[in-house]
Scaffold this motif. Structure first.
Motif, PDB file in Angstrom:
ATOM      1  N   SER A  90       0.841  -1.194   0.000  1.00 27.56           N
ATOM      2  CA  SER A  90       0.000   0.000   0.000  1.00 27.56           C
ATOM      3  C   SER A  90       0.877   1.245   0.000  1.00 27.56           C
ATOM      4  O   SER A  90       1.961   1.265   0.567  1.00 27.56           O
ATOM      5  N   VAL A  91       0.349   2.274  -0.650  1.00 26.54           N
ATOM      6  CA  VAL A  91       1.029   3.557  -0.764  1.00 26.54           C
ATOM      7  C   VAL A  91      -0.007   4.638  -0.512  1.00 26.54           C
ATOM      8  O   VAL A  91      -1.081   4.615  -1.105  1.00 26.54           O
ATOM      9  N   ASP A  92       0.307   5.564   0.381  1.00 23.44           N
ATOM     10  CA  ASP A  92      -0.596   6.680   0.660  1.00 23.44           C
ATOM     11  C   ASP A  92       0.219   7.971   0.713  1.00 23.44           C
ATOM     12  O   ASP A  92       0.820   8.288   1.744  1.00 23.44           O
ATOM     13  N   PRO A  93       0.266   8.733  -0.377  1.00 29.68           N
ATOM     14  CA  PRO A  93       1.064   9.956  -0.378  1.00 29.68           C
ATOM     15  C   PRO A  93       0.503  11.050   0.522  1.00 29.68           C
ATOM     16  O   PRO A  93       1.214  11.978   0.882  1.00 29.68           O
ATOM     17  N   PHE A  94      -0.778  10.967   0.899  1.00 31.96           N
ATOM     18  CA  PHE A  94      -1.364  11.997   1.751  1.00 31.96           C
ATOM     19  C   PHE A  94      -0.899  11.867   3.197  1.00 31.96           C
ATOM     20  O   PHE A  94      -0.733  12.858   3.887  1.00 31.96           O
ATOM     21  N   THR A  95      -0.691  10.635   3.655  1.00 28.05           N
ATOM     22  CA  THR A  95      -0.161  10.445   5.008  1.00 28.05           C
ATOM     23  C   THR A  95       1.332  10.171   4.993  1.00 28.05           C
ATOM     24  O   THR A  95       1.970  10.214   6.028  1.00 28.05           O
ATOM     25  N   GLY A  96       1.893   9.870   3.822  1.00 29.74           N
ATOM     26  CA  GLY A  96       3.324   9.629   3.709  1.00 29.74           C
ATOM     27  C   GLY A  96       3.730   8.204   4.036  1.00 29.74           C
ATOM     28  O   GLY A  96       4.887   7.963   4.371  1.00 29.74           O
ATOM     29  N   MET A  97       2.810   7.256   3.940  1.00 28.12           N
ATOM     30  CA  MET A  97       3.103   5.868   4.301  1.00 28.12           C
ATOM     31  C   MET A  97       3.323   4.997   3.071  1.00 28.12           C
ATOM     32  O   MET A  97       2.567   5.077   2.108  1.00 28.12           O
ATOM     33  N   ILE A  98       4.382   4.166   3.148  1.00 29.57           N
ATOM     34  CA  ILE A  98       4.642   3.131   2.157  1.00 29.57           C
ATOM     35  C   ILE A  98       4.792   1.830   2.937  1.00 29.57           C
ATOM     36  O   ILE A  98       5.622   1.741   3.841  1.00 29.57           O
ATOM     37  N   VAL A  99       3.983   0.845   2.603  1.00 30.86           N
ATOM     38  CA  VAL A  99       4.042  -0.458   3.266  1.00 30.86           C
ATOM     39  C   VAL A  99       4.356  -1.495   2.199  1.00 30.86           C
ATOM     40  O   VAL A  99       3.681  -1.551   1.167  1.00 30.86           O
ATOM     41  N   THR A 100       5.372  -2.307   2.462  1.00 30.85           N
ATOM     42  CA  THR A 100       5.775  -3.320   1.494  1.00 30.85           C
ATOM     43  C   THR A 100       5.520  -4.708   2.054  1.00 30.85           C
ATOM     44  O   THR A 100       5.311  -4.893   3.251  1.00 30.85           O
ATOM     45  N   GLY A 101       5.585  -5.678   1.173  1.00 30.10           N
ATOM     46  CA  GLY A 101       5.492  -7.069   1.569  1.00 30.10           C
ATOM     47  C   GLY A 101       6.894  -7.630   1.782  1.00 30.10           C
ATOM     48  O   GLY A 101       7.886  -6.906   1.745  1.00 30.10           O
ATOM     49  N   TYR A 102       6.973  -8.921   2.006  1.00 27.02           N
ATOM     50  CA  TYR A 102       8.261  -9.560   2.237  1.00 27.02           C
ATOM     51  C   TYR A 102       9.008  -9.745   0.922  1.00 27.02           C
ATOM     52  O   TYR A 102       8.422 -10.093  -0.099  1.00 27.02           O
ATOM     53  N   GLY A 103      10.295  -9.500   0.984  1.00 26.41           N
ATOM     54  CA  GLY A 103      11.157  -9.688  -0.172  1.00 26.41           C
ATOM     55  C   GLY A 103      12.590  -9.865   0.276  1.00 26.41           C
ATOM     56  O   GLY A 103      12.984  -9.414   1.354  1.00 26.41           O
ATOM     57  N   THR A 104      13.374 -10.521  -0.544  1.00 24.61           N
ATOM     58  CA  THR A 104      14.778 -10.768  -0.233  1.00 24.61           C
ATOM     59  C   THR A 104      15.638  -9.767  -0.995  1.00 24.61           C
ATOM     60  O   THR A 104      15.506  -9.628  -2.212  1.00 24.61           O
ATOM     61  N   PRO A 105      16.537  -9.052  -0.308  1.00 25.14           N
ATOM     62  CA  PRO A 105      17.396  -8.100  -1.006  1.00 25.14           C
ATOM     63  C   PRO A 105      18.375  -8.831  -1.927  1.00 25.14           C
ATOM     64  O   PRO A 105      18.707  -9.990  -1.689  1.00 25.14           O
ATOM     65  N   PRO A 106      18.830  -8.160  -2.975  1.00 22.62           N
ATOM     66  CA  PRO A 106      19.793  -8.791  -3.867  1.00 22.62           C
ATOM     67  C   PRO A 106      21.068  -9.153  -3.098  1.00 22.62           C
ATOM     68  O   PRO A 106      21.639  -8.327  -2.394  1.00 22.62           O
TER      69      PRO A 106
END
Length: 166
Positions: A90-106
């Motif tokens: 989810s992304v909400d530019p009005f509140t400034g929140m970015i929520v990501t799921g699980y992922g493995t960094p390179p």
């Protein structure tokens, strides 16, 4: 004298012709009396207060705080670029929140989940809050969180310099 009178007459006739075209207030098809029962549009226009604008309106802050986006665009874009390996939930530019799921960094073996909050329009470390979670909600080392924050801040500064904002 006759040339002056002819010019005056021609000017008056042009003004009368333009006025007859109906460019004044309340000259809509609904307000002409034909079709929709007469003065319905006039009554609506009279019921709504007309807002006058002045030169001082340029200096007034009349933005609705509920509609204004109050995040730093460089921090926002840098967060999305640095953590591009994580799927966005989810992304909400009005509140400034970015929520990501699980992922493995390179190059890494452990998966992470991130929540990023950009809380201020200033390009400042205090405007950025990053929290990371490991699998099953396990804690992530504070050094790792700090490294991710530093990477986002560094990329935000690079974006700002690239845009010529510095």
């Amino acid at each position: 004298m006759t040339i002056r009178a002819a010019r005056l007459t021609a000017t008056l006739m042009m003004i009368a012709g333009l006025t007859a075209c109906g460019g004044g207030l309340g000259s809509s098809p609904a307000s002409s009396g034909f079709g929709s029962g007469g003065g319905g549009a006039r009554q609506q226009a009279a019921a709504q207060p007309r807002q006058e604008s002045t030169i001082w309106d340029l200096f007034a802050n009349r933005q609705n705080p509920n509609n204004a986006v109050a995040v730093n665009r460089y921090l926002w874009n840098a967060s999305l670029e640095v953590l591009n390996f994580l799927p966005i939930q989810s992304v909400d530019p009005f509140t400034g929140m970015i929520v990501t799921g699980y992922g493995t960094p390179p190059g890494g073996g452990r998966s992470y989940r991130a929540s990023i909050k950009v809380s201020d329009p200033a390009l400042d470390a205090r405007s950025l809050k990053v929290s990371l979670q490991g699998p099953n909600g396990s804690a992530v080392a504070p050094e790792t969180v700090r490294q991710v924050e530093d990477a986002i801040l560094t990329r935000a500064r690079q974006l700002r310099v690239r845009d010529g904002g510095l």
